[in-house]
Write an enzyme that holds these catalytic residues in place. Structure first.
Site, mmCIF file in Angstrom:
data_model
loop_
_atom_site.group_PDB
_atom_site.id
_atom_site.type_symbol
_atom_site.label_atom_id
_atom_site.label_comp_id
_atom_site.label_asym_id
_atom_site.label_seq_id
_atom_site.Cartn_x
_atom_site.Cartn_y
_atom_site.Cartn_z
ATOM 1 N N TRP A 85 0.819 -1.214 0.000
ATOM 2 C CA TRP A 85 0.000 0.000 0.000
ATOM 3 C C TRP A 85 0.852 1.263 0.000
ATOM 4 O O TRP A 85 0.491 2.265 -0.599
ATOM 5 C CB TRP A 85 -0.970 -0.007 1.185
ATOM 6 C CG TRP A 85 -2.179 -0.836 0.883
ATOM 7 C CD1 TRP A 85 -2.484 -2.066 1.380
ATOM 8 C CD2 TRP A 85 -3.239 -0.503 -0.023
ATOM 9 N NE1 TRP A 85 -3.667 -2.514 0.839
ATOM 10 C CE2 TRP A 85 -4.156 -1.577 -0.013
ATOM 11 C CE3 TRP A 85 -3.498 0.594 -0.834
ATOM 12 C CZ2 TRP A 85 -5.316 -1.584 -0.793
ATOM 13 C CZ3 TRP A 85 -4.649 0.596 -1.618
ATOM 14 C CH2 TRP A 85 -5.539 -0.485 -1.591
ATOM 15 N N LYS A 91 -5.102 -0.272 8.750
ATOM 16 C CA LYS A 91 -6.354 -0.681 9.373
ATOM 17 C C LYS A 91 -6.013 -1.663 10.488
ATOM 18 O O LYS A 91 -5.596 -2.783 10.222
ATOM 19 C CB LYS A 91 -7.267 -1.350 8.336
ATOM 20 C CG LYS A 91 -7.586 -0.457 7.147
ATOM 21 C CD LYS A 91 -8.194 -1.222 5.985
ATOM 22 C CE LYS A 91 -8.440 -0.307 4.800
ATOM 23 N NZ LYS A 91 -8.941 -1.035 3.613
ATOM 24 N N GLY A 112 -11.024 2.210 3.316
ATOM 25 C CA GLY A 112 -12.093 1.904 2.387
ATOM 26 C C GLY A 112 -11.698 0.850 1.376
ATOM 27 O O GLY A 112 -10.562 0.358 1.361
ATOM 28 N N LYS A 169 -13.104 -5.216 9.818
ATOM 29 C CA LYS A 169 -13.489 -5.920 8.590
ATOM 30 C C LYS A 169 -12.440 -6.963 8.215
ATOM 31 O O LYS A 169 -12.756 -7.978 7.573
ATOM 32 C CB LYS A 169 -13.756 -4.926 7.460
ATOM 33 C CG LYS A 169 -12.564 -4.100 7.009
ATOM 34 C CD LYS A 169 -11.824 -4.723 5.834
ATOM 35 C CE LYS A 169 -10.570 -3.952 5.499
ATOM 36 N NZ LYS A 169 -9.784 -4.596 4.404
ATOM 37 N N ASP A 221 -16.389 -2.296 2.329
ATOM 38 C CA ASP A 221 -15.112 -2.953 2.033
ATOM 39 C C ASP A 221 -15.243 -4.476 2.049
ATOM 40 O O ASP A 221 -14.251 -5.192 1.916
ATOM 41 C CB ASP A 221 -14.061 -2.513 3.067
ATOM 42 C CG ASP A 221 -12.646 -2.499 2.504
ATOM 43 O OD1 ASP A 221 -12.443 -3.002 1.394
ATOM 44 O OD2 ASP A 221 -11.745 -1.984 3.185
ATOM 45 N N SER A 226 -7.434 -10.472 -1.432
ATOM 46 C CA SER A 226 -7.519 -10.166 -0.007
ATOM 47 C C SER A 226 -6.582 -11.047 0.808
ATOM 48 O O SER A 226 -6.757 -12.271 0.862
ATOM 49 C CB SER A 226 -8.959 -10.357 0.483
ATOM 50 O OG SER A 226 -9.025 -10.321 1.892
ATOM 51 N N ASN A 266 -6.372 -11.205 4.055
ATOM 52 C CA ASN A 266 -7.062 -11.784 5.204
ATOM 53 C C ASN A 266 -7.922 -12.973 4.781
ATOM 54 O O ASN A 266 -7.933 -14.012 5.452
ATOM 55 C CB ASN A 266 -7.906 -10.708 5.897
ATOM 56 C CG ASN A 266 -7.035 -9.713 6.623
ATOM 57 O OD1 ASN A 266 -6.535 -9.965 7.713
ATOM 58 N ND2 ASN A 266 -6.821 -8.549 6.006
ATOM 59 N N GLU A 294 -3.566 -8.415 8.682
ATOM 60 C CA GLU A 294 -3.727 -7.599 9.895
ATOM 61 C C GLU A 294 -4.806 -8.151 10.826
ATOM 62 O O GLU A 294 -4.755 -7.947 12.039
ATOM 63 C CB GLU A 294 -4.073 -6.151 9.517
ATOM 64 C CG GLU A 294 -2.885 -5.331 9.037
ATOM 65 C CD GLU A 294 -2.028 -4.791 10.171
ATOM 66 O OE1 GLU A 294 -2.223 -5.199 11.341
ATOM 67 O OE2 GLU A 294 -1.154 -3.964 9.886
#
Length: 320
Positions: free
Chosen positions: A11, A104, A133, A188, A240, A250, A252, A270
């Site tokens: 990121w 996040k 987001g 999330k 999200d 993703s 996660n 995370e």
């Protein structure tokens, strides 16, 4: 405008790429010895994007912070407190700068939000916002647009940052509830872990129930903490879900799926850390978080995943 991005992972490099794309002068910082920054120095590429030559690269934290009026921080959320202490040790007047946290998570052991950690280490006079987001780097660099949210304690700072970063690629919304935005964005990822576990068992049809119950339990936590329970239904959390619960990109979701299927997974997820912090908040605010508790039981207590997930979705009959 001069912008520095602190952190050169997936990121961080995207934020540097994006800030340059929309016309800012950008410097990207990485820790001494960072393999990510070394690779970028040699090829200007990582597995996600090609960084323009105009984006300056540095290992010098003083130079990066001095360069910019607006500073994006994109590191692991669990490293934020120690990193803030590094920033404080620079001896610069940081209160004149704007900081944007593009992570996040919640702090393990305290359950504290990232802006709270930031204020504790650098002072409450600091100007800091969060940028969260939906969206994936892989999609953004292909020109696929999305909507995101920026939230801060002061609405004027929120509006100023939205003006700074808005473009046809990302439409930003004003976050009016900083607490709810941070809790929603962090949590999330935990729901994403659960979604991946369901995928691992071939139970993808249960994701609808997971989404409904996940938003409900977290809205109750946000309300108990003093936030707006409706924030969880916005871009920081429910908005999200596609990117976190369904996308192959993703981390996660992939972590949860690979855990069930027995595949190794080495990238940062995370939610693995965030679930511990959420359970701290669950105890502190006396709010039951059954999905979070189930994910924790599977990942950290090593309980049987199928048994735990079955118990979660087949709980005693009660009103929705």
């Amino acid at each position: 405008m001069n912008i520095s991005v602190l952190g050169c992972g997936r990121w961080g490099t995207f934020h540097a790429w994006y800030a340059h794309k929309i016309g800012h002068e950008v410097m990207l910082w990485g820790r001494e010895g960072s393999v990510h920054l070394q690779a970028l120095s040699e090829t200007r590429q990582n597995e996600y994007l090609t960084l323009p030559q105009e984006v300056a690269l540095t290992y010098d934290l003083m130079a990066a912070v001095s360069h910019a009026d607006t500073i994006i921080i994109s590191i692991s959320s669990q490293q934020l407190r120690s990193f803030c202490r590094q920033l404080a040790a620079l001896g610069l007047d940081l209160a004149k700068k704007r900081f944007v946290l593009c992570m996040k998570g919640l702090e393990i052991g305290t359950g504290k939000r990232l802006t709270t950690v930031f204020y504790e280490e650098l002072g409450t006079a600091m100007r800091v916002a969060v940028w969260v987001g939906p969206g994936h780097v892989q999609d953004f660099v292909r020109g696929i647009p999305n909507c995101m949210v920026i939230a801060a304690r002061e609405m004027q700072l929120t509006k100023d940052l939205v003006t700074t970063f808005s473009s046809p690629l990302i439409r930003f919304y004003y976050g009016e509830d900083l607490l709810g935005t941070e809790i929603g964005a962090a949590s999330k990822n935990v729901i994403g872990l659960a979604a991946g576990m369901l995928d691992g068992f071939g139970y993808g049809s249960l994701k609808g129930a997971l989404m409904a119950r996940g938003t409900h339990e977290l809205s109750r936590l946000i309300e108990a903490m003093g936030g707006d329970r409706m924030t969880v239904y916005g871009l920081s959390h429910l908005g999200d879900y596609e990117a976190t619960l369904f996308s192959p990109h993703s981390n996660n979701r992939r972590f949860g799926e690979d855990l069930i299927t027995g595949k190794p997974f080495t990238k940062l997820a995370e939610g693995v850390y965030t679930v511990e912090a959420l359970l701290e908040l669950s105890r502190e605010f006396h709010v039951e978080l059954p999905i979070c508790a189930t994910v924790d039981a599977i990942i950290h207590q090593h309980k049987d995943p199928k048994e735990q997930l079955t118990q979660l979705f087949m709980r005693a009959t009660k009103a929705e």
